[in-house]
Design a protein around this motif. Structure first.
Motif, mmCIF file in Angstrom:
data_model
loop_
_atom_site.group_PDB
_atom_site.id
_atom_site.type_symbol
_atom_site.label_atom_id
_atom_site.label_comp_id
_atom_site.label_asym_id
_atom_site.label_seq_id
_atom_site.Cartn_x
_atom_site.Cartn_y
_atom_site.Cartn_z
ATOM 1 N N TYR A 40 23.849 -28.966 -11.979
ATOM 2 C CA TYR A 40 24.154 -30.286 -12.513
ATOM 3 C C TYR A 40 22.838 -31.012 -12.816
ATOM 4 C CZ TYR A 40 25.582 -35.269 -12.247
ATOM 5 O OH TYR A 40 25.767 -36.610 -12.492
ATOM 6 N N LEU A 41 22.540 -31.127 -14.115
ATOM 7 C CA LEU A 41 21.335 -31.826 -14.561
ATOM 8 C C LEU A 41 21.703 -33.187 -15.123
ATOM 9 C CD1 LEU A 41 19.413 -28.979 -16.445
ATOM 10 C CD2 LEU A 41 19.175 -29.679 -14.050
ATOM 11 N N TRP A 42 20.934 -34.196 -14.746
ATOM 12 C CA TRP A 42 21.111 -35.554 -15.280
ATOM 13 C C TRP A 42 19.764 -36.027 -15.796
ATOM 14 C CZ3 TRP A 42 19.594 -40.621 -13.489
ATOM 15 C CH2 TRP A 42 20.279 -41.680 -14.114
ATOM 16 N N ARG A 43 19.682 -36.189 -17.092
ATOM 17 C CA ARG A 43 18.436 -36.577 -17.742
ATOM 18 C C ARG A 43 17.310 -35.606 -17.380
ATOM 19 N NH1 ARG A 43 19.609 -43.115 -16.965
ATOM 20 N NH2 ARG A 43 21.497 -43.035 -18.239
ATOM 21 N N GLY A 44 17.670 -34.330 -17.382
ATOM 22 C CA GLY A 44 16.705 -33.272 -17.164
ATOM 23 C C GLY A 44 16.400 -32.953 -15.718
ATOM 24 N N VAL A 45 16.959 -33.706 -14.776
ATOM 25 C CA VAL A 45 16.644 -33.544 -13.352
ATOM 26 C C VAL A 45 17.871 -33.049 -12.596
ATOM 27 C CG1 VAL A 45 15.872 -34.718 -11.256
ATOM 28 C CG2 VAL A 45 14.919 -35.371 -13.479
ATOM 29 N N THR A 46 17.699 -32.031 -11.748
ATOM 30 C CA THR A 46 18.829 -31.505 -10.998
ATOM 31 C C THR A 46 19.368 -32.526 -10.008
ATOM 32 O OG1 THR A 46 19.598 -29.717 -9.554
ATOM 33 C CG2 THR A 46 17.304 -30.434 -9.281
ATOM 34 N N GLN A 47 20.669 -32.597 -9.909
ATOM 35 C CA GLN A 47 21.337 -33.467 -8.942
ATOM 36 C C GLN A 47 21.951 -32.660 -7.801
ATOM 37 O OE1 GLN A 47 21.347 -37.123 -9.932
ATOM 38 N NE2 GLN A 47 19.728 -35.919 -10.929
ATOM 39 N N THR A 48 21.762 -31.351 -7.830
ATOM 40 C CA THR A 48 22.382 -30.474 -6.836
ATOM 41 C C THR A 48 21.381 -29.502 -6.220
ATOM 42 O OG1 THR A 48 23.067 -29.073 -8.701
ATOM 43 C CG2 THR A 48 24.737 -30.558 -7.770
ATOM 44 N N ASP A 49 20.094 -29.855 -6.241
ATOM 45 C CA ASP A 49 19.052 -28.976 -5.715
ATOM 46 C C ASP A 49 19.126 -27.599 -6.371
ATOM 47 O OD1 ASP A 49 16.865 -28.338 -4.154
ATOM 48 O OD2 ASP A 49 18.069 -27.676 -2.442
ATOM 49 N N ASP A 50 19.343 -27.592 -7.688
ATOM 50 C CA ASP A 50 19.429 -26.373 -8.494
ATOM 51 C C ASP A 50 20.607 -25.478 -8.115
ATOM 52 O OD1 ASP A 50 17.243 -26.907 -10.179
ATOM 53 O OD2 ASP A 50 15.837 -26.175 -8.658
ATOM 54 N N ALA A 51 21.633 -26.036 -7.485
ATOM 55 C CA ALA A 51 22.832 -25.271 -7.122
ATOM 56 C C ALA A 51 23.982 -25.630 -8.064
ATOM 57 C CB ALA A 51 23.224 -25.544 -5.676
ATOM 58 N N ALA A 52 25.078 -24.901 -7.933
ATOM 59 C CA ALA A 52 26.240 -25.092 -8.802
ATOM 60 C C ALA A 52 26.990 -26.381 -8.464
ATOM 61 C CB ALA A 52 27.173 -23.901 -8.680
ATOM 62 N N ALA A 53 27.809 -26.839 -9.416
ATOM 63 C CA ALA A 53 28.601 -28.055 -9.210
ATOM 64 C C ALA A 53 29.946 -27.914 -9.895
ATOM 65 C CB ALA A 53 27.866 -29.280 -9.753
ATOM 66 N N ILE A 54 30.928 -28.586 -9.324
ATOM 67 C CA ILE A 54 32.243 -28.700 -9.956
ATOM 68 C C ILE A 54 32.523 -30.181 -10.156
ATOM 69 C CG2 ILE A 54 33.466 -28.683 -7.732
ATOM 70 C CD1 ILE A 54 35.765 -27.238 -9.204
ATOM 71 N N SER A 55 33.106 -30.538 -11.279
ATOM 72 C CA SER A 55 33.319 -31.946 -11.604
ATOM 73 C C SER A 55 34.680 -32.149 -12.240
ATOM 74 C CB SER A 55 32.222 -32.440 -12.551
ATOM 75 O OG SER A 55 32.265 -31.717 -13.775
ATOM 76 N N GLY A 56 35.091 -33.397 -12.292
ATOM 77 C CA GLY A 56 36.353 -33.723 -12.942
ATOM 78 C C GLY A 56 36.480 -35.217 -13.142
ATOM 79 N N GLY A 57 37.298 -35.613 -14.101
ATOM 80 C CA GLY A 57 37.467 -37.028 -14.356
ATOM 81 C C GLY A 57 38.761 -37.339 -15.084
ATOM 82 N N ILE A 58 39.066 -38.613 -15.159
ATOM 83 C CA ILE A 58 40.243 -39.112 -15.868
ATOM 84 C C ILE A 58 39.803 -40.244 -16.784
ATOM 85 C CG2 ILE A 58 42.485 -40.249 -15.652
ATOM 86 C CD1 ILE A 58 42.885 -38.848 -13.020
ATOM 87 N N ASP A 59 40.268 -40.229 -18.036
ATOM 88 C CA ASP A 59 39.886 -41.231 -19.023
ATOM 89 C C ASP A 59 41.114 -41.848 -19.675
ATOM 90 O OD1 ASP A 59 36.819 -40.909 -19.319
ATOM 91 O OD2 ASP A 59 37.570 -38.860 -19.410
ATOM 92 N N TYR A 60 40.967 -43.111 -20.020
ATOM 93 C CA TYR A 60 41.981 -43.797 -20.822
ATOM 94 C C TYR A 60 41.310 -44.394 -22.051
ATOM 95 C CZ TYR A 60 45.280 -47.208 -22.555
ATOM 96 O OH TYR A 60 46.111 -47.934 -23.377
ATOM 97 N N GLU A 61 41.894 -44.152 -23.208
ATOM 98 C CA GLU A 61 41.352 -44.681 -24.462
ATOM 99 C C GLU A 61 42.464 -45.344 -25.255
ATOM 100 O OE1 GLU A 61 38.775 -43.254 -28.384
ATOM 101 O OE2 GLU A 61 39.266 -41.822 -26.786
ATOM 102 N N HIS A 62 42.259 -46.610 -25.609
ATOM 103 C CA HIS A 62 43.238 -47.364 -26.392
ATOM 104 C C HIS A 62 42.872 -47.297 -27.871
ATOM 105 C CE1 HIS A 62 45.429 -50.972 -27.897
ATOM 106 N NE2 HIS A 62 46.320 -50.595 -26.987
#
Length: 229
Positions: A40-62
């Motif tokens: 998981y990279l955010w603006r080029g920097v790892t957020q998981t100490d170079d390990a794997a990540a799983i993510s998910g989200g919910i969106d609403y758009e009008h």
């Protein structure tokens, strides 16, 4: 790493199946997303100490252009924090002549970051805006209302430019460059990041780097899907 990423991908598939089952009760404008990545990279920097990540989200758009959503992922900064939970809302639309715009606010929360040290709470927010035309887009994020542990985020400015081209049917090439600048107290931490990616069928292979000292080029593989709810 391979086994970890495989387990994450399988978990993603199980979650996806569950969400798909509930699609019979669809809500117009409501969608979900599930993803897995080798880093998981955010603006080029790892957020998981170079390990794997799983993510998910919910969106609403009008249909008016208003949208809101939430997104979550595991993180690893070498402290108590193990999860990131984002909340955002905004408004997007067309200015005419093919020019699109998007403005909004996002809040980055790390619910367990201060379990053992109350001064380590580092939630922060950003206001953002972007303009797009054809294959190109430019955006700016400005840090606001940070916790004591995220003083670096206050008044920080991230400016980026991106482009996406379909190089062949279903295969998209992405180009990215960004510049992160901080206020006077953290000026020495300013840096730029760069990235190139290829995406097809939910899979993305990306190469990312920054101009920070002792930071190596990173290669990531990720998979994500969107689901109408």
């Amino acid at each position: 790493m391979k086994n970890t990423l495989l387990n994450i991908t399988l978990a993603s598939a199980l979650i996806t199946g569950s969400l798909a089952t509930s699609s019979a009760f669809a809500v117009e404008g409501l969608s979900a997303n599930v993803g897995a990545t080798s880093n998981y990279l955010w603006r080029g920097v790892t957020q998981t100490d170079d390990a794997a990540a799983i993510s998910g989200g919910i969106d609403y758009e009008h249909q008016s252009g208003f949208y809101a959503g939430t997104w979550a992922s595991n993180v690893d900064f070498g402290d108590d924090a193990s999860a990131e939970l984002d909340f955002y809302l905004g408004f997007g639309g067309e200015l005419g002549q093919g020019v699109g715009y998007d403005v909004g606010y996002i809040y980055y929360a790390y619910p367990d970051s201060a379990q053992t040290d109350s001064a380590n709470e580092y939630d922060f927010g950003e206001v953002y805006g972007s303009l797009s035309y054809s294959y190109f887009s430019v955006s700016a994020n400005y840090g606001v209302n940070n916790d004591d542990g995220a003083k670096w985020a206050d008044s920080a400015l991230y400016i980026s430019a991106d482009a996406e081209f379909e190089v062949t049917e279903g295969l998209t090439l992405g180009l990215h460059v960004g510049d992160y600048s901080f206020d006077d107290d953290y000026k020495s931490d300013d840096y730029s990041d760069y990235g190139v990616s290829l995406s097809k069928g939910g899979f993305t292979f990306a190469v990312s780097d920054t101009d920070m000292d002792n930071d190596d080029m990173k290669f990531t593989v990720s998979y994500s899907i969107d689901i109408d709810l």
